[in-house]
Design a protein around this motif. Structure first.
Motif, short mmCIF file in Angstrom:
data_model
loop_
_atom_site.label_atom_id
_atom_site.label_comp_id
_atom_site.label_asym_id
_atom_site.label_seq_id
_atom_site.Cartn_x
_atom_site.Cartn_y
_atom_site.Cartn_z
N CYS A 84 -6.38 -49.32 -47.85
CA CYS A 84 -5.07 -48.81 -47.42
C CYS A 84 -5.25 -47.76 -46.32
O CYS A 84 -4.47 -47.72 -45.35
CB CYS A 84 -4.33 -48.20 -48.60
N GLY A 85 -6.26 -46.93 -46.47
CA GLY A 85 -6.55 -45.94 -45.44
C GLY A 85 -6.94 -46.59 -44.13
O GLY A 85 -6.53 -46.16 -43.04
N TYR A 87 -6.05 -49.54 -43.09
CA TYR A 87 -4.84 -50.14 -42.50
C TYR A 87 -4.06 -49.08 -41.73
O TYR A 87 -3.58 -49.33 -40.62
CB TYR A 87 -3.97 -50.75 -43.60
N ASP A 88 -3.95 -47.89 -42.31
CA ASP A 88 -3.24 -46.81 -41.63
C ASP A 88 -3.99 -46.34 -40.39
O ASP A 88 -3.39 -46.02 -39.37
CB ASP A 88 -3.02 -45.65 -42.59
N SER A 114 2.88 -48.07 -41.90
CA SER A 114 1.53 -48.09 -42.47
C SER A 114 1.37 -46.97 -43.49
O SER A 114 0.64 -47.11 -44.47
CB SER A 114 0.49 -47.94 -41.35
N LYS A 118 0.23 -47.35 -47.40
CA LYS A 118 -0.83 -46.52 -47.96
C LYS A 118 -0.35 -45.79 -49.21
O LYS A 118 -1.04 -45.78 -50.24
CB LYS A 118 -1.28 -45.51 -46.90
N ILE A 122 -2.01 -47.06 -52.75
CA ILE A 122 -2.93 -46.17 -53.45
C ILE A 122 -2.34 -45.73 -54.79
O ILE A 122 -3.05 -45.61 -55.78
CB ILE A 122 -3.28 -44.96 -52.57
N ASN A 155 -7.36 -36.33 -48.02
CA ASN A 155 -6.84 -36.70 -46.71
C ASN A 155 -6.05 -35.54 -46.09
O ASN A 155 -6.05 -35.34 -44.88
CB ASN A 155 -5.94 -37.93 -46.82
N ASP A 209 -8.62 -41.81 -42.33
CA ASP A 209 -7.96 -42.02 -43.63
C ASP A 209 -8.79 -42.91 -44.54
O ASP A 209 -8.74 -42.78 -45.76
CB ASP A 209 -6.59 -42.66 -43.41
N THR A 210 -9.55 -43.81 -43.93
CA THR A 210 -10.37 -44.75 -44.71
C THR A 210 -11.31 -44.01 -45.64
O THR A 210 -11.31 -44.21 -46.86
CB THR A 210 -11.20 -45.64 -43.77
N HIS A 213 -9.44 -41.07 -48.06
CA HIS A 213 -8.73 -41.59 -49.23
C HIS A 213 -9.70 -42.18 -50.26
O HIS A 213 -9.52 -42.01 -51.47
CB HIS A 213 -7.71 -42.63 -48.81
#
Length: 251
Positions: A84-85, A87-88, A114, A118, A122, A155, A209-210, A213
């Protein structure tokens, strides 16, 4: 008793070392053959410097691998948080909206940002992992809040080089002194964070963020595995307070 302590210590060391080694190996592999070319993996930090993004997916993969060895549900939560991170990091580039309120408002108006993906992804992963790690309904919900809240907290502090990784090391280190699966989960988070910290501090790389998170979710699973209801309540309250404070500052 001493044999039990020795075994527990060995598992913690193994978990920490494995996470660090996998992070470094994955980073080196991505750097050697970056999918899509090097430009896709370049990011601009707060000071306008171009840095590498390899460390984010690398430490997320390492943290997910390390936690999955201890508790598969924990590994799943960490993996989803990292995805999810990511993707953001990719789809949310250039989106100036910050905070839960902005993304939920957009979602209410029919726009799936996005950030909303996330937030919801999450949170759902945290609840699923919490349902697996705890037995009673109240504890399952608290566990989900702790996992998602910890991911958000790390984050939240990722605003300058090295802060997120250093926060993971500082928050996870006390857990290494414990016994059981919670200590091993904390070791996986700390090991991955230690592996990226030098490059992060040196402004050669960023986790994005990847990584933030994923490492935060790993810390959350460690808290969940190492605490009963009272501990979960305290941690959940603290994380919710931190999220509210961060939302207010970002407003």
């Amino acid at each position: 008793m001493s044999r039990t302590r020795g075994t527990s210590r060995a598992r913690r060391i193994s978990s920490l070392g494995l996470a660090a080694a996998v992070t470094r190996a994955a980073t080196a592999g991505l750097r050697a053959k970056p999918p899509g070319g090097r430009e896709r993996w370049a990011r601009t930090n707060y000071a306008g410097r171009t840095v590498e993004w390899y460390a984010g997916p690398a430490c997320a993969f390492a943290a997910a691998t390390g936690t999955a060895r201890v508790r598969p549900a924990a590994g799943l939560a960490v993996l989803v948080a990292g995805v999810c991170g990511a993707y953001d990091d990719v789809a949310g580039a250039g989106d100036a909206r910050r905070g839960f309120r902005a993304h939920l408002t957009a979602l209410r108006d029919g726009e799936v940002t996005s950030g909303a993906v996330k937030l919801l992804g999450i949170s759902a992963a945290g609840l699923v992992a919490g349902a697996s790690l705890k037995e009673r309904a109240v504890d399952k919900v608290l566990a989900g809040v702790v996992i998602a809240g910890a991911a958000h907290l790390v984050n939240l502090v990722d605003v300058r080089p090295g802060r997120a990784a250093a926060a993971v090391v500082a928050l996870g280190a006390p857990g290494l002194l414990r016994k059981g699966p919670g200590a091993e989960l904390a070791a996986a988070a700390v090991g991955a964070a230690l592996a990226v910290l030098p490059d992060d501090l040196g402004e050669r790389a960023m986790m994005g963020d990847t990584g933030a998170h994923a490492l935060g979710a790993a810390l959350g699973t460690a808290v969940v595995a190492g605490n009963g209801r009272a501990g979960l309540v305290v941690h959940a309250a603290a994380l919710v307070a931190a999220a509210v404070h961060g939302e207010a500052r970002g407003a």
